[in-house]
Design a protein around this motif. Structure first.
Motif, PDB file in Angstrom:
ATOM      1  N   LEU A   1       0.837  -1.209   0.000  1.00 33.19           N
ATOM      2  CA  LEU A   1       0.000   0.000   0.000  1.00 33.19           C
ATOM      3  C   LEU A   1       0.866   1.251   0.000  1.00 33.19           C
ATOM      4  N   GLY A   2       2.070   1.127   0.505  1.00 30.18           N
ATOM      5  CA  GLY A   2       2.953   2.284   0.658  1.00 30.18           C
ATOM      6  C   GLY A   2       3.393   2.906  -0.649  1.00 30.18           C
ATOM      7  N   ILE A   3       3.235   2.184  -1.771  1.00 26.92           N
ATOM      8  CA  ILE A   3       3.658   2.749  -3.052  1.00 26.92           C
ATOM      9  C   ILE A   3       2.477   3.039  -3.974  1.00 26.92           C
ATOM     10  N   GLY A   4       1.241   2.819  -3.479  1.00 23.12           N
ATOM     11  CA  GLY A   4       0.057   3.147  -4.274  1.00 23.12           C
ATOM     12  C   GLY A   4      -0.200   4.639  -4.274  1.00 23.12           C
ATOM     13  N   TYR A   5      -0.697   5.157  -5.389  1.00 22.83           N
ATOM     14  CA  TYR A   5      -0.890   6.603  -5.491  1.00 22.83           C
ATOM     15  C   TYR A   5      -2.028   6.939  -6.448  1.00 22.83           C
ATOM     16  N   GLY A   6      -2.416   8.211  -6.457  1.00 24.60           N
ATOM     17  CA  GLY A   6      -3.469   8.611  -7.374  1.00 24.60           C
ATOM     18  C   GLY A   6      -3.928  10.038  -7.162  1.00 24.60           C
ATOM     19  N   GLY A   7      -5.089  10.331  -7.736  1.00 28.04           N
ATOM     20  CA  GLY A   7      -5.640  11.681  -7.644  1.00 28.04           C
ATOM     21  C   GLY A   7      -7.150  11.652  -7.779  1.00 28.04           C
ATOM     22  N   ASN A   8      -7.783  12.744  -7.364  1.00 34.87           N
ATOM     23  CA  ASN A   8      -9.229  12.923  -7.472  1.00 34.87           C
ATOM     24  C   ASN A   8      -9.482  14.116  -8.378  1.00 34.87           C
ATOM     25  N   PHE A   9     -10.429  13.975  -9.302  1.00 34.11           N
ATOM     26  CA  PHE A   9     -10.593  14.981 -10.335  1.00 34.11           C
ATOM     27  C   PHE A   9     -12.035  15.464 -10.447  1.00 34.11           C
ATOM     28  N   GLY A  10     -12.159  16.786 -10.639  1.00 31.76           N
ATOM     29  CA  GLY A  10     -13.434  17.404 -10.920  1.00 31.76           C
ATOM     30  C   GLY A  10     -13.303  18.295 -12.138  1.00 31.76           C
ATOM     31  N   PRO A  11     -14.308  19.085 -12.452  1.00 34.34           N
ATOM     32  CA  PRO A  11     -14.251  19.934 -13.646  1.00 34.34           C
ATOM     33  C   PRO A  11     -13.084  20.921 -13.640  1.00 34.34           C
ATOM     34  N   ASP A  12     -12.774  21.485 -12.470  1.00 38.67           N
ATOM     35  CA  ASP A  12     -11.737  22.519 -12.412  1.00 38.67           C
ATOM     36  C   ASP A  12     -10.718  22.293 -11.304  1.00 38.67           C
ATOM     37  N   VAL A  13     -10.786  21.166 -10.627  1.00 38.50           N
ATOM     38  CA  VAL A  13      -9.944  20.930  -9.447  1.00 38.50           C
ATOM     39  C   VAL A  13      -9.384  19.513  -9.484  1.00 38.50           C
ATOM     40  N   ALA A  14      -8.146  19.359  -9.012  1.00 38.31           N
ATOM     41  CA  ALA A  14      -7.556  18.035  -8.847  1.00 38.31           C
ATOM     42  C   ALA A  14      -6.887  17.959  -7.482  1.00 38.31           C
ATOM     43  N   VAL A  15      -7.095  16.856  -6.781  1.00 32.20           N
ATOM     44  CA  VAL A  15      -6.502  16.626  -5.466  1.00 32.20           C
ATOM     45  C   VAL A  15      -5.744  15.303  -5.511  1.00 32.20           C
ATOM     46  N   PHE A  16      -4.441  15.341  -5.254  1.00 31.58           N
ATOM     47  CA  PHE A  16      -3.595  14.159  -5.365  1.00 31.58           C
ATOM     48  C   PHE A  16      -3.307  13.590  -3.987  1.00 31.58           C
ATOM     49  N   GLU A  17      -3.254  12.250  -3.899  1.00 31.06           N
ATOM     50  CA  GLU A  17      -3.074  11.605  -2.601  1.00 31.06           C
ATOM     51  C   GLU A  17      -2.515  10.195  -2.778  1.00 31.06           C
ATOM     52  N   ALA A  18      -1.915   9.668  -1.729  1.00 38.40           N
ATOM     53  CA  ALA A  18      -1.485   8.277  -1.714  1.00 38.40           C
ATOM     54  C   ALA A  18      -2.678   7.385  -1.405  1.00 38.40           C
ATOM     55  N   VAL A  19      -2.514   6.084  -1.628  1.00 42.32           N
ATOM     56  CA  VAL A  19      -3.605   5.145  -1.398  1.00 42.32           C
ATOM     57  C   VAL A  19      -3.761   4.814   0.087  1.00 42.32           C
ATOM     58  N   HIS A  20      -2.653   4.787   0.836  1.00 39.57           N
ATOM     59  CA  HIS A  20      -2.682   4.308   2.223  1.00 39.57           C
ATOM     60  C   HIS A  20      -3.449   5.257   3.152  1.00 39.57           C
ATOM     61  N   GLY A  21      -3.738   4.747   4.339  1.00 41.62           N
ATOM     62  CA  GLY A  21      -4.460   5.526   5.329  1.00 41.62           C
ATOM     63  C   GLY A  21      -3.543   6.237   6.309  1.00 41.62           C
ATOM     64  N   THR A  22      -4.112   6.654   7.455  1.00 43.75           N
ATOM     65  CA  THR A  22      -3.390   7.494   8.407  1.00 43.75           C
ATOM     66  C   THR A  22      -2.414   6.727   9.291  1.00 43.75           C
ATOM     67  N   ALA A  23      -2.603   5.423   9.446  1.00 44.69           N
ATOM     68  CA  ALA A  23      -1.708   4.576  10.263  1.00 44.69           C
ATOM     69  C   ALA A  23      -1.301   5.272  11.558  1.00 44.69           C
ATOM     70  N   PRO A  24      -2.251   5.635  12.425  1.00 39.92           N
ATOM     71  CA  PRO A  24      -1.924   6.442  13.606  1.00 39.92           C
ATOM     72  C   PRO A  24      -0.912   5.823  14.562  1.00 39.92           C
ATOM     73  N   LYS A  25      -0.833   4.493  14.599  1.00 42.13           N
ATOM     74  CA  LYS A  25       0.126   3.883  15.537  1.00 42.13           C
ATOM     75  C   LYS A  25       1.572   4.114  15.112  1.00 42.13           C
ATOM     76  N   TYR A  26       1.772   4.516  13.860  1.00 37.44           N
ATOM     77  CA  TYR A  26       3.128   4.792  13.384  1.00 37.44           C
ATOM     78  C   TYR A  26       3.440   6.287  13.330  1.00 37.44           C
ATOM     79  N   ALA A  27       2.468   7.111  13.695  1.00 39.21           N
ATOM     80  CA  ALA A  27       2.677   8.562  13.648  1.00 39.21           C
ATOM     81  C   ALA A  27       3.820   8.966  14.575  1.00 39.21           C
ATOM     82  N   GLY A  28       4.729   9.767  14.058  1.00 44.20           N
ATOM     83  CA  GLY A  28       5.839  10.257  14.859  1.00 44.20           C
ATOM     84  C   GLY A  28       7.010   9.305  14.986  1.00 44.20           C
ATOM     85  N   THR A  29       6.889   8.101  14.452  1.00 47.37           N
ATOM     86  CA  THR A  29       7.978   7.132  14.572  1.00 47.37           C
ATOM     87  C   THR A  29       9.010   7.288  13.457  1.00 47.37           C
ATOM     88  N   GLY A  30       8.607   7.925  12.358  1.00 44.99           N
ATOM     89  CA  GLY A  30       9.524   8.116  11.242  1.00 44.99           C
ATOM     90  C   GLY A  30       9.720   6.894  10.371  1.00 44.99           C
TER      91      GLY A  30
END
Length: 334
Positions: free
Chosen positions: A241-270
């Motif tokens: 999941l760590g290498i999955g990627y993509g974007g969200n598209f509308g008529p005038d806007v695009a938002v790019f993001e990775a596939v993975h989630g927030t993984a809170p237990k790893y937050a701040g661990t680097g």
């Protein structure tokens, strides 16, 4: 002239991986101005709204955003920020790209699948109602106009990317009206693109085919719920999941993001993998016309993966985010 991009730092590991991606984007030499905006848990705690109007306004002004993962509020009576963001921005198509790279352990080397998911309607439209204390109902909402829009986007995307085949997935044998309308409407637009082969497959058989022989699949066009599931599934086929990627598209806007989630237990661990966000940044570069820089970023990340010396735990290594970022920037500039 600098490209202005709205940045959503997100929740959990979000701030760490998006910061790494921004460093890589800056290392390309392309001029950027980052506009940091709030969304997710921090926005909800501070402003009582997970997707504030100020955030939507800034993204619309810029026309583009890079978004780290956001925490979805499960069973709390409040719409998830990811869905709210798509709704407020009018984003109708989500593109998730799963590609295997040399150096990533996978049972399916050579996988290269794009999932295009409809994101405005379907079972995630949020049209739910409680019926007494022990029952609830939800609507699966489908319109011909919206399916036409997302299918035309998929066909044009296929042409730009040199893809040759799109498989529409559905369950029209059981959901004859809703999934039936999705299939019929998509086929109507597909007829306008004779250079793109288009077939269809029921969702259960699609799941089987993805595991049995995913190399036969090129692009998948899916209703909202199915597309969400398959986006994670194909990322797993590619090895992480760590290498999955993509974007969200509308008529005038695009938002790019990775596939993975927030993984809170790893937050701040680097130790989180920032490569999905870096690949999303490469996709952003292509979208804004900086295709040479976009390809350079993809090649640099792929080189680090291939060498295997500076990768995170999910890819079999011991490197942290900072070390991965430095390695990618070195490949980019040497």
């Amino acid at each position: 002239m600098a490209h202005r991009v709205a940045i959503i730092q997100g929740d959990g590991i979000g701030p760490e991986v998006v910061t790494a991606a921004l460093k890589v984007l800056e290392a390309t030499g392309v001029a950027f101005e980052w506009d940091y905006v709030l969304a997710g848990e921090k926005a909800f705690e501070k402003m009582g709204d997970a997707v504030p109007d100020e955030t939507i306004k800034k993204i619309k002004e810029n026309g583009i955003a890079l978004k780290a993962p956001l925490t979805n509020f499960v069973a709390k009576g409040y719409p998830g920020p990811n869905r709210a963001l798509r709704r407020k921005l009018g984003l109708y198509a989500a593109v998730k790209w799963a590609k295997s790279y040399d150096g990533v352990q996978t049972l399916y080397p050579g996988v290269d699948i794009v999932v295009i998911r409809e994101t405005k309607e379907g079972g995630y439209a949020g049209a739910e109602q409680q019926v007494g204390p022990d029952a609830a109902v939800g609507l699966n909402f489908v319109t011909r106009r919206n399916v036409h829009e997302v299918t035309r986007f998929a066909m044009e995307f296929a042409r730009r990317m040199g893809r040759k085949k799109i498989t529409i997935t559905h369950k029209a044998n059981a959901l004859k009206l809703t999934d039936g309308l999705f299939l019929l409407s998509a086929q109507e637009i597909a007829e306008e693109y004779p250079d793109i082969e288009c077939d269809n497959m029921m969702v259960d058989h699609m799941a089987y085919q993805l595991v049995k022989d995913p190399l036969k699949l090129d692009m998948v066009l899916a209703p909202n719920v199915y597309g969400d599931i398959f986006a994670d599934l194909v990322a797993g086929l590619a090895g992480s999941l760590g290498i999955g990627y993509g974007g969200n598209f509308g008529p005038d806007v695009a938002v790019f993001e990775a596939v993975h989630g927030t993984a809170p237990k790893y937050a701040g661990t680097g130790i989180a993998n920032p490569m999905g966000m870096m690949f999303s940044g490469a996709m952003l570069l292509n979208y804004i016309g900086e295709s040479e820089a976009g390809e350079a970023v993809k090649n640099a990340v792929a080189a680090v993966i291939r060498k295997g010396e500076t990768v995170t735990k999910d890819l079999g290594g011991k490197a942290n985010i900072a070390q991965v970022t430095d390695a990618v920037i070195w490949e980019l500039q040497n």
